[in-house]
Every structure is written in C-alpha cells, then in structure tokens.
Write an enzyme that holds these catalytic residues in place. Sequence first.
Site, PDB file in Angstrom:
ATOM      1  N   TYR A 148       0.831  -1.199   0.000  1.00 40.07           N
ATOM      2  CA  TYR A 148       0.000   0.000   0.000  1.00 40.07           C
ATOM      3  C   TYR A 148       0.872   1.257   0.000  1.00 40.07           C
ATOM      4  CZ  TYR A 148      -4.018  -2.974   1.203  1.00 40.07           C
ATOM      5  OH  TYR A 148      -5.017  -3.939   1.207  1.00 40.07           O
TER       6      TYR A 148
ATOM      7  N   PRO B  64     -16.636  -3.593   1.586  1.00 45.19           N
ATOM      8  CA  PRO B  64     -18.003  -3.979   1.973  1.00 45.19           C
ATOM      9  C   PRO B  64     -19.070  -3.050   1.412  1.00 45.19           C
ATOM     10  CG  PRO B  64     -16.889  -2.906   3.807  1.00 45.19           C
ATOM     11  CD  PRO B  64     -15.847  -3.127   2.750  1.00 45.19           C
ATOM     12  N   LEU B  65     -18.661  -1.869   0.925  1.00 48.47           N
ATOM     13  CA  LEU B  65     -19.620  -0.927   0.347  1.00 48.47           C
ATOM     14  C   LEU B  65     -19.596  -0.971  -1.174  1.00 48.47           C
ATOM     15  CD1 LEU B  65     -19.048   2.100   2.755  1.00 48.47           C
ATOM     16  CD2 LEU B  65     -20.795   0.314   2.876  1.00 48.47           C
TER      17      LEU B  65
ATOM     18  N   GLY C 125     -24.611   4.971  -2.905  1.00 43.50           N
ATOM     19  CA  GLY C 125     -25.538   5.735  -3.738  1.00 43.50           C
ATOM     20  C   GLY C 125     -24.926   6.950  -4.390  1.00 43.50           C
TER      21      GLY C 125
END
Length: 321
Positions: free
Chosen positions: A53, A207-208, A215
């Site tokens: 990372y 997880p999103l 949205g």
Amino acid sequence: METRRVGTSGLAVSRLGLGTMTWGRDTAAQEARALLESFCEAGGTLLDTAAAYGAGDAERLIGRLVAEVSRREDMVIATKAGFVIRNGKRIVDTSRRALLRDLAGSLRRLNTDYIDLWQIHAWGDAPLEESLAAMDHAVAQGMVRYAGISNFVGWQTAQAATWQRAFPGRTPVVSAQVEYSLLARRAEVEVLPAVEAFGLGFFPWSPLGRGVLTGQYRRGTPRGSRGSSDHFAWFVEPYLQTRSRAVVEAVAKAADGLDLTPLEVALLWVRDAPLVTAPLLGARTAGQLKACLDTEAKSLPTEIATALDDVSGGPMVARTG
C-alpha cells in the site's frame, strides 16, 4: 465497539476494521491521523494494511500515528506480504525469500517488534508449502502472532488450512480476507464454506461495493470520488454497469423505509452476515468513517436483510440454513 473472535482462534478484534490502502497517496498524514483518532475513540482496534500500500507509505504512517494516537498493545495490526507494484506492474512473489523480506520491511516501517496478523496477500507461483513455511518461521521467531491469507479462492483456502493442520507444530491459518458485499457475493460459493469448515475468521474488503452502494454514483460520477480518479477509476467501473443498478436502488429503497442511509444499510448487511468477523472500511475522510462508525448501535431487520439477499443474487445459504 463490540469485539469478535477471529474464527476459533484466541485473537479478538473490533467488529469493524480500518483499511489503509489509500494512506500515503490519496489520504495524507493529517487526514490519516483524524481517521485513526476517530476509530480508536469509537473502540476500534483492527488496522489492516499491506507492504504494497503506497509502496510502504501506509505502513510508515501507521508506525508513526499509532505511537501518537493510541498504545501499540491496544491495536491489532494486520499486514500482508507477497505482492508489490514495480514499474507499474503488479507482481506476486510468495517465495520464502520475498515473504520474509516483506515482513522485515513491514516491521521496520510499522516501528513494531511484531505483527498481530500476517497475511499472504495473494496466491502465487511459489509452492504453497514454501510460503506457509515462511509463516511458521515468522511465528516461531516471535515476529508474528497469527497468520492468515488474503484473496485466496475456496480450494486455495482449504488447501492452505489443511496443510497447516496436517502436522502438529505448524502455525494454523486463522483468517481469510476477500471482497464481499451486496455487489460481490462470490465468496458465498466456496470461500465462506471453507471459512466455516476450518473455523476461520473472515474479513470482507470493499463492503460498500467499492463505494457504489453508498448511492453516490446514482446520478453520475462525483468529482473527488474514487471513480473520478485516474488510478482508481478501473476499480470502481465494474460496479457502474446496469446489473449493479437494481441492487443500488434496492439498498436506497430499504434505507428510505428504515430511516437509514444507503451506506448504513449496505454496511450492516455485511457486518452482520453469517461468518463475518469484521468488514474493512476504506474510508478516506473522517466524515466517511464517522458515517460507518455511527452504525454501531444499529441493525437490519431480518426480513430486510433477506430481501436484499434475494435482490443481489439469491438466498444466502448460511442465513437460511
């Protein structure tokens, strides 16, 4: 924040983890500090990172900030080895030499004597027994407390766990980490059955749905989002296709009916799904993280979770039995 055991091991972590993939590149030091402060104040303990990372910058930030914000012994630092980006190319090297070299670098950058959870970042070409022997060595030398795997498919997960159980004295694999969300339920086919069979902890990343389930992309690609960046657009684009829209709209509809946000609905679905230990939050700002941490006292009604199962890919076997 509630804590959960990592599978059948003795390791316990907060039921939300803080991912750091953007630290040192998209998330600057000041913002990273704010994220860590908010996370620790909420009772979070699990920090997930990797040698790859930010070419090591994420680990460097963690090494400095943990000492300033918290106590090392209060944190569960999970990092990964065996994957690098060199000259713009992704290289997986899970040889003993590469893994132990990555570990030495992680210990130095994290400014710590040990890693709580050391994970093989991806399945590589080196013999699996060689990679796992490196994990045994790291634990025997006190450099690592627990060992796990990341981005292994089902049969790879089972093979690694079985190999380590074959002879007494080998370091058990205690956890698996793969992508899992309402837009990515492939883990339910083979990975989660392996997790259950071998008593592993399970850490879902994204997880999103790579941010899509919040949205924010319903009316286009917002400026400043991952989808608008040169180096992350490829990451988000697969979930902006037509097949994902029905799921996003179902999440938004559920959120309206429950007086929640789409982010909360999507995160709660993952957090409380069977076999999940702790979703890894890729928040880049303190505001994004706060929205996730605010779910602590909330939950989804079973009928809503089941309805979202149906819309996003069908009934969840682990939920229905």
